[in-house]
Motif scaffolding. Structure first.
Motif, short mmCIF file in Angstrom:
data_model
loop_
_atom_site.label_atom_id
_atom_site.label_comp_id
_atom_site.label_asym_id
_atom_site.label_seq_id
_atom_site.Cartn_x
_atom_site.Cartn_y
_atom_site.Cartn_z
N GLU A 79 2.25 -2.86 0.09
CA GLU A 79 1.19 -3.04 -0.90
C GLU A 79 1.52 -2.20 -2.13
OE1 GLU A 79 -3.62 -2.40 -1.62
OE2 GLU A 79 -2.67 -1.71 0.23
N ARG A 117 0.26 -0.50 -5.40
CA ARG A 117 -1.04 -0.04 -5.87
C ARG A 117 -0.89 0.74 -7.17
NH1 ARG A 117 -3.60 2.78 -0.61
NH2 ARG A 117 -1.81 4.13 -0.95
N ILE A 118 -1.92 0.64 -8.01
CA ILE A 118 -1.93 1.33 -9.30
C ILE A 118 -2.87 2.52 -9.17
CG2 ILE A 118 -2.21 1.06 -11.79
CD1 ILE A 118 -0.17 -0.84 -10.47
N PHE A 136 -7.63 4.44 -7.17
CA PHE A 136 -6.79 3.28 -7.44
C PHE A 136 -7.60 2.25 -8.21
CE2 PHE A 136 -5.14 5.20 -3.56
CZ PHE A 136 -3.80 5.32 -3.85
N LYS A 150 -7.65 -1.94 -9.61
CA LYS A 150 -7.11 -3.28 -9.41
C LYS A 150 -7.24 -4.05 -10.71
CE LYS A 150 -8.12 -3.34 -4.46
NZ LYS A 150 -8.80 -4.03 -3.34
N TYR A 175 -1.84 -5.27 -10.75
CA TYR A 175 -2.04 -5.23 -9.31
C TYR A 175 -2.00 -6.65 -8.73
CZ TYR A 175 -4.34 -4.53 -4.79
OH TYR A 175 -4.63 -4.52 -3.45
N TYR A 176 -2.66 -7.59 -9.42
CA TYR A 176 -2.67 -8.98 -8.96
C TYR A 176 -1.27 -9.57 -8.97
CZ TYR A 176 -3.84 -13.95 -8.75
OH TYR A 176 -3.89 -15.27 -8.39
N ASN A 197 0.93 -8.07 -6.06
CA ASN A 197 0.50 -8.22 -4.67
C ASN A 197 0.06 -9.63 -4.29
OD1 ASN A 197 0.35 -5.33 -3.43
ND2 ASN A 197 -0.54 -5.13 -5.47
N LEU A 233 2.56 3.82 -10.42
CA LEU A 233 2.71 2.82 -9.37
C LEU A 233 3.03 3.52 -8.06
CD1 LEU A 233 3.08 -0.17 -8.42
CD2 LEU A 233 5.49 0.07 -9.06
#
Length: 377
Positions: free
Chosen positions: A49, A51-52, A58, A60, A64-65, A68, A310
């Motif tokens: 995964e 993640r930001i 975190f 989204k 992120y989209y 992932n 990241l």
């Protein structure tokens, strides 16, 4: 002298055939080994995964989209990252560009222009049938390198030996199980060309029947006799030895990539230890390459120093239930808070303020100095 050479010309031709027989290289063995190892590593990393992190939490967002869920219109995230890893293994490098609509695209081919002081550029970037007319600067792309030197020469060198050995053993096994026969033709039949042609057609049908059918019956013909001589026996190489050569080459490729051989073959002995080594020494270094490249390209220096970066959460081979006792000891001893533990197991920070406090639930007490000499005066 000429008569001697003429008389033995057929014998010489037979020797020449043996000398000019080309040993099979069996390219499929090489392809299978590389594909097995590359896809094994790719499947593992594709389950991570991305993640930001922003400060202690975190967020989204669009990035992120993309990382992932849907990097581009034609790929899911798992397929995208598996393709990236496999391309790294095959080509030793991978170029990811961002199109005008923010899609992340994997380049199939490109030209890397390296400079000593200036920023590198990438030209002739081609994705499927489309080639970009413009050049991309280093800060506009994600450029990943697998190793300092390409893995291909090493694999090619291994295959030169293993492929030759595999081809020889396989050909030997085929000759061992080959059905051989002789045909006796009477002299009167041999003189008639029409009869010989018919007999040849008949013989071809016999060979075809032996190759396609489990049971074949050969009718006898006047002036023609077929005798079968089986080439079987216990000599020659066995199928097990062919498999040993194939597995030997696969193991060498796996070792070069850093995949424990026991995991690749599905052995259950010490599987947890081997998985831990695989994650620590093979998967995590590759994830760090991706993380470092992403942090340097997606965020500015000021953003990174402010805590926006990241992070990649790899697939876990241990569940929280496996770690429950150790987590309880760390928290009950007062050494860590609940949120510190959540951060270590790659979970988001809880908003509950109780998880930012230290608790001691065990009978841990500071040692008190003892009084000597009896009662105090």
């Amino acid at each position: 002298m000429d008569a001697i050479f003429k008389r033995n010309s057929e014998l010489g031709f037979i020797y020449d055939v043996e000398l000019f027989q080309d040993t099979s290289t069996r390219v499929h063995m090489k392809r299978l080994a590389i594909e097995t190892c590359a896809s094994f590593l790719g499947r593992t990393i594709s389950q991570s995964e991305f993640r930001i992190r922003k400060g202690r939490g975190f967020e989204k967002d669009e990035l992120y989209y993309r990382l992932n869920v849907r990097p581009n219109k034609n790929m899911t995230a798992s397929t995208f990252w598996q393709t990236v890893i496999e391309k790294l293994i095959y080509d030793n490098e991978c170029l990811i560009i961002q199109a005008d609509d923010e899609d992340l695209l994997i380049a199939d081919n490109f030209q890397h222009n390296s400079y000593a002081v200036l920023e590198d550029t990438f030209s002739k970037v081609k994705i499927k049938e489309y080639e970009f007319k413009r050049s991309f600067k280093q800060n506009e792309v994600l450029h990943l390198r697998y190793r300092n030197e390409s893995l291909s020469p090493l694999i090619d060198g291994l295959f030169a030996d293993y492929g030759d050995l595999f081809g020889r053993i396989l050909n030997s096994q085929k000759r061992k199980n080959q059905i051989r026969g002789t045909v006796d033709i009477e002299a009167q039949v041999a003189k008639n060309s029409d009869t010989l042609e018919k007999l040849q057609t008949f013989i071809d049908k016999i060979y075809k029947a032996f190759g396609e059918k489990d049971i074949a019956i050969v009718p006898q013909q006047p002036g023609f006799k077929y005798n079968e001589n089986s080439a079987g026996g216990n000599g020659g190489q066995s199928v097990e030895e062919i498999n040993k050569v194939t597995n030997g080459f696969l193991d060498q490729v796996a070792m070069a990539i850093g995949i424990p051989v026991s995991l690749l073959h599905g052995d259950m002995a010490d599987v947890e230890k081997q998985t831990k080594n695989f994650m620590m020494f093979t998967v995590n270094p590759l994830l760090k390459k991706i993380r470092d490249e992403g942090n340097s390209k997606f965020f500015s220096k000021d953003d990174y120093l402010d805590g926006k970066k990241l992070e990649i959460k790899p697939i876990s081979y241990l569940s929280l239930f496996d770690l429950a006792n150790d987590i309880d000891k760390l928290i009950s001893s007062g050494a860590f808070t609940g949120n510190e533990i959540r951060n270590e197991v790659d979970y988001e920070k809880s908003k509950d303020p109780m998880l930012d406090k230290h608790f001691i639930t065990k009978n841990y007490q500071e040692m008190q100095p003892t009084t000597e000499g009896g009662e105090e005066k």
